[in-house]
Design an enzyme around this catalytic site. Structure first.
Site, mmCIF file in Angstrom:
data_model
loop_
_atom_site.group_PDB
_atom_site.id
_atom_site.type_symbol
_atom_site.label_atom_id
_atom_site.label_comp_id
_atom_site.label_asym_id
_atom_site.label_seq_id
_atom_site.Cartn_x
_atom_site.Cartn_y
_atom_site.Cartn_z
ATOM 1 N N ARG A 240 0.858 -1.205 -0.103
ATOM 2 C CA ARG A 240 -0.277 0.079 -0.045
ATOM 3 C C ARG A 240 0.718 1.210 0.096
ATOM 4 N NH1 ARG A 240 -3.490 -2.905 -1.297
ATOM 5 N NH2 ARG A 240 -5.633 -3.216 -0.613
ATOM 6 N N GLU A 269 -3.697 7.602 -4.330
ATOM 7 C CA GLU A 269 -4.117 6.974 -5.635
ATOM 8 C C GLU A 269 -5.436 7.388 -6.359
ATOM 9 O OE1 GLU A 269 -3.745 2.679 -5.299
ATOM 10 O OE2 GLU A 269 -1.989 2.600 -4.714
ATOM 11 N N HIS A 286 -1.310 0.069 -9.686
ATOM 12 C CA HIS A 286 -1.695 -0.881 -8.778
ATOM 13 C C HIS A 286 -2.394 -2.234 -9.354
ATOM 14 C CE1 HIS A 286 -3.849 -1.262 -4.631
ATOM 15 N NE2 HIS A 286 -3.552 -2.304 -4.893
HETATM 16 C C1 DGY Z 1 -5.503 -6.249 -2.515
HETATM 17 O O1 DGY Z 1 -6.111 -7.318 -2.781
HETATM 18 O O2 DGY Z 1 -5.487 -5.855 -1.549
HETATM 19 C C2 DGY Z 1 -4.729 -5.538 -3.715
HETATM 20 O O3 DGY Z 1 -4.111 -4.411 -3.490
HETATM 21 C C3 DGY Z 1 -5.812 -5.287 -4.899
HETATM 22 O O4 DGY Z 1 -6.014 -6.393 -5.592
#
Ligand code: DGY
Length: 325
Positions: A240, A269, A286
């Site tokens: 993240r 984002e 992402h």
């Molecule tokens: C998640 O699953 O947390 C990813 O970042 C998105 O697929």
């Protein structure tokens, strides 16, 4: 008997859609763009179930807008930092995520980024594609070797381990730091050495982040951590954005404090600061879990959780079992 009403903020894929139709009266958000907040608040009103993506903030305001019928929020993601879980629990709303199905796909992508930044693939593609490549040259776009180097993993959970497993083929030394040290058999299987976070930062040639975003990990990599990294090292982030202090990273890149970065996630984002648009930074929107197979499996898990709850069963990947009514 009428079916429970479900709002899905995405059209999902064919198989999960078919399954949903058997059990729910479904309303889908069909817009190309993500729905505006006001739209989500409006459409969730009176629903019994919600399937959402990480782009939707699930908080007290949304739960109030949904009203008392809402029994489940099924997130199509493993990360659930977009959801105020205690607020859901307080209202007896179950929350589910999609663990387990995206580990290998995300690990593949962490490696895609690592290789791309180390071997300057994006710069090379740009040169080849634009016609700027006029002749081969001995020192043209020379990157850095991956094989035989030291890979540092911060967060040795399922994804971190899948990343480590792939390093064996590159004959790398693997060092890691995690809140809990892995069992001896796992360390042996991965050939991974546990170290303090500082030691991992100081000794790695590539650092790949795999901690979830929470209060303890927000801003985990800041000026002090970047200063500990080798000047020749690269930072890879597929977890993240807010785990890394973006301003500090830009500063470190500008000052040549680290060699580069490869980023799939960002603090705000889809905003990407100009300071990150550099040749030694690979940027992706992402995409960690973005394979058709994996995204379909993720959507199916969300659907199966919703179906289980309304069948009177425990949703398989529930995060707050205490919310079950
Ligand atoms: C998640 O699953 O947390 C990813 O970042 C998105 O697929």
């Amino acid at each position: 008997m009428s079916k429970p009403k479900l709002f899905s903020t995405h059209v999902l894929f064919e198989e999960p859609r078919r399954k949903l139709a058997e059990h729910f009266e479904v309303e889908y958000w069909t817009g190309e763009e993500r729905p505006a907040r006001a739209e989500v608040l409006k459409r969730v009103s009176g629903k019994d179930a919600l399937i959402c993506l990480l782009t939707e903030k699930i908080d007290g305001e949304l739960l109030d807008a949904a009203g008392p019928n809402l029994r489940i929020v099924a997130n199509v993601a493993v990360g659930f930092d977009n959801i105020d879980v205690p607020a859901c629990t307080e209202r007896k709303v179950a929350v589910t995520n999609t663990p387990g199905v995206l580990d290998e796909t995300t690990a593949d992508f962490a490696w895609t980024l690592l290789m791309a930044v180390a071997r300057r693939l994006i710069e090379g593609d740009r040169m080849a594609r634009s016609g700027a490549w006029t002749k081969w040259n001995l020192d043209q776009l020379c990157g850095t070797d991956v094989w035989g180097k030291t890979l540092g993993i911060i967060g040795l959970g399922r994804i971190g381990r899948a990343v480590a497993r792939r390093a064996a083929g590159f004959r790398m030394r693997i060092i890691y730091n995690s809140t809990t040290r892995a069992a001896a058999e796992i360390e042996k299987e991965l050939n991974a050495e546990y170290m303090s976070r500082d030691a991992v930062l100081e000794q790695s040639d590539f650092i790949s982040l795999h901690v979830p975003l929470n209060a303890a990990t927000r801003g985990l990599v800041g000026p002090a951590e970047l200063a500990k990294m080798k000047r020749t090292a690269f930072l890879i982030n597929t977890t993240r954005g807010p785990v890394v202090q973006e301003a500090a990273l830009i500063d470190a890149l500008e000052r040549g404090q680290i060699a580069g970065a490869a980023l799939d996630v960002f603090e705000r984002e889809p905003f990407i600061p100009d300071g990150l648009r550099r040749d030694n930074v690979v940027l992706a929107p992402h995409l960690g879990s973005a394979s058709v197979e994996t995204r379909t499996r993720m959507a199916l898990i969300a659907v199966e959780n919703a179906i289980a709850l309304f069948a009177g069963n425990r949703p398989p990947t529930i995060l707050n079992p205490e919310a079950l009514r």
